[in-house]
Design an enzyme around this catalytic site. Structure first.
Site, PDB file in Angstrom:
ATOM      1  N   THR A   1       6.082  -3.084  -5.383  1.00  0.00           N
ATOM      2  CA  THR A   1       6.171  -1.907  -4.507  1.00  0.00           C
ATOM      3  C   THR A   1       6.375  -2.403  -3.077  1.00  0.00           C
ATOM      4  OG1 THR A   1       3.733  -1.880  -4.566  1.00  0.00           O
ATOM      5  CG2 THR A   1       4.894  -0.228  -5.889  1.00  0.00           C
TER       6      THR A   1
ATOM      7  N   ARG B   1       7.558 -14.470  -0.982  1.00  0.00           N
ATOM      8  CA  ARG B   1       7.750 -13.057  -0.653  1.00  0.00           C
ATOM      9  C   ARG B   1       7.155 -12.702   0.706  1.00  0.00           C
ATOM     10  NH1 ARG B   1       5.422 -10.223  -5.950  1.00  0.00           N
ATOM     11  NH2 ARG B   1       4.112 -12.084  -5.852  1.00  0.00           N
TER      12      ARG B   1
ATOM     13  N   THR C   1       0.550  -1.603  -6.573  1.00  0.00           N
ATOM     14  CA  THR C   1      -0.173  -1.079  -5.416  1.00  0.00           C
ATOM     15  C   THR C   1       0.607   0.058  -4.778  1.00  0.00           C
ATOM     16  OG1 THR C   1      -1.074  -3.287  -5.007  1.00  0.00           O
ATOM     17  CG2 THR C   1      -1.242  -1.689  -3.223  1.00  0.00           C
TER      18      THR C   1
ATOM     19  N   CYS D   1       1.296  -8.415  -0.570  1.00  0.00           N
ATOM     20  CA  CYS D   1       0.169  -7.471  -0.533  1.00  0.00           C
ATOM     21  C   CYS D   1      -0.281  -7.162   0.888  1.00  0.00           C
ATOM     22  CB  CYS D   1      -1.011  -8.039  -1.340  1.00  0.00           C
ATOM     23  SG  CYS D   1      -0.767  -8.005  -3.119  1.00  0.00           S
TER      24      CYS D   1
END
Length: 358
Positions: free
Chosen positions: A22, A268, A57, A197
């Protein structure tokens, strides 16, 4: 366990766990494309009695407000009558060999009390650390969102301290070591905040808040501080080079590490690229070395190439990631003499050879 790329094979199962990324888009808004596409795919094979559990998430409400309507539309089935949903946020820490899947307590939830128990029972069957059954899907979604937002805000606080203490000419880590002698002081360290995250999820929470008419102050201010740390590091290196008599255009710099965290191949949302681009704009030739990162993935994601080995002398060295391998490097052999600059963003290497640290 079987792996398949055949969508029709999914018709043989009655429980599905969705773990797609996400991300955020260029405007730092949630990009639900992978989640919606996964929901469309499952909707095409969904049958009565099936259960879809999401682990990605998201902001609170996303599962029931964005994903479930897609499942209903594509399948033609009715939610909580013909099929059901659950949410259990993923908590894996990339590169962590100790806190693995079964050793991390799992938050679970379901769209009805009976389904919540079914979801909890499923995860209890493999999670050694146990589970926590949240009272609703929205609560479970919110719990994951604030886990990362809390860490982001705490790191942004010490990053802001680093910006302040740099102007005072004192070392942030020395201050934190002194303050850390108090029993209830939270021992966060300054640094680059990337990854899939912490550097992303606060924007999901902020997006939901803004859609409800509340404009978050603390969450977004923390994001702004953390997003600018790469620029601070690059500009500090340039200032140090000038102080040591270098002509900036034409200098050679080495960045050690491009992954978003130590001893892990994950690139990432790494903020190391911000250092690279800022130095490059000053006319500095920049090499990046990282024994953990895959050069093809780095090139595909950031259009950058890693150097395969360290056999050049540099005017500036920036340790950006605390890989174990970087603690055994002979830094003297990598520098162009005594007027070279070494910036340690992790307070990781021998302090005696370092010009500046975060």
């Amino acid at each position: 366990m079987d792996f398949t790329f055949d969508k029709e094979a999914l018709r043989n199962y009655n429980t599905f766990i969705v773990t797609v990324p996400t991300p955020i888009n260029q405007f730092k808004a949630p990009d639900l494309t992978p989640l919606i596409k996964a929901s469309e795919m499952l909707g095409a094979v969904l049958k009565k009695g099936d259960l879809v559990i999401y682990e990605s998430t998201v902001y609170p409400g996303c599962t029931e407000e964005d994903c479930v309507p897609v499942l209903e539309k594509v399948s033609g089935l009715k939610f909580n009558v013909d099929f059901f949903a659950g949410y259990s946020p993923e908590r894996i820490n990339p590169g962590d060999k100790v806190n693995t899947l079964t050793k991390i307590k799992k938050v679970t939830s379901g769209s009805t009390p009976e389904i919540a128990e079914r979801v909890d029972e499923l995860y209890r069957s493999i999670i050694i650390a146990g589970t926590h059954k949240a009272p609703s899907i929205k609560v479970a979604e919110a719990s994951k969102a604030i886990e990362n937002a809390q860490r982001d805000v705490n790191i942004s606080f010490v990053n802001e301290l680093a910006l302040i203490f740099d102007r005072m000419g004192i070392d942030t880590n020395d201050v934190l070591d002194a303050a850390g002698t108090k029993w209830n002081f939270l021992k966060y360290k300054p640094g680059l905040v990337g990854g899939h995250c912490i550097g992303v999820d606060p924007y999901y929470l902020a997006h939901k808040a803004e859609s409800l008419g509340y404009h978050p102050q603390v969450i977004l201010s923390g994001r702004r501080v953390n997003d600018n740390m790469g620029l601070f590091v690059a500009n500090k290196v340039v200032k140090l080079l000038i102080q040591k008599g270098h002509k900036i255009a034409g200098c050679k710099a080495l960045i050690l590490g491009i992954t978003f965290k130590e001893n892990c191949p994950d690139i990432r949302n790494t903020k190391v690229v911000d250092i690279y681009h800022e130095l490059h704009q000053f006319g500095i030739s920049v090499d990046i070395y990282d024994p953990w990162a895959d050069n093809e993935k780095v090139h595909e994601e950031y259009n950058l190439n890693l150097v395969p080995n360290l056999d050049t002398a540099y005017d500036a060295i920036i340790l950006a990631v605390a890989h174990d391998e970087f603690n055994t490097i002979d830094y003297n052999k990598l520098t162009n003499g005594n007027n070279a600059v070494i910036f340690d963003t992790k307070a990781f290497i021998n302090r005696g050879i370092v010009d500046a640290r975060l």
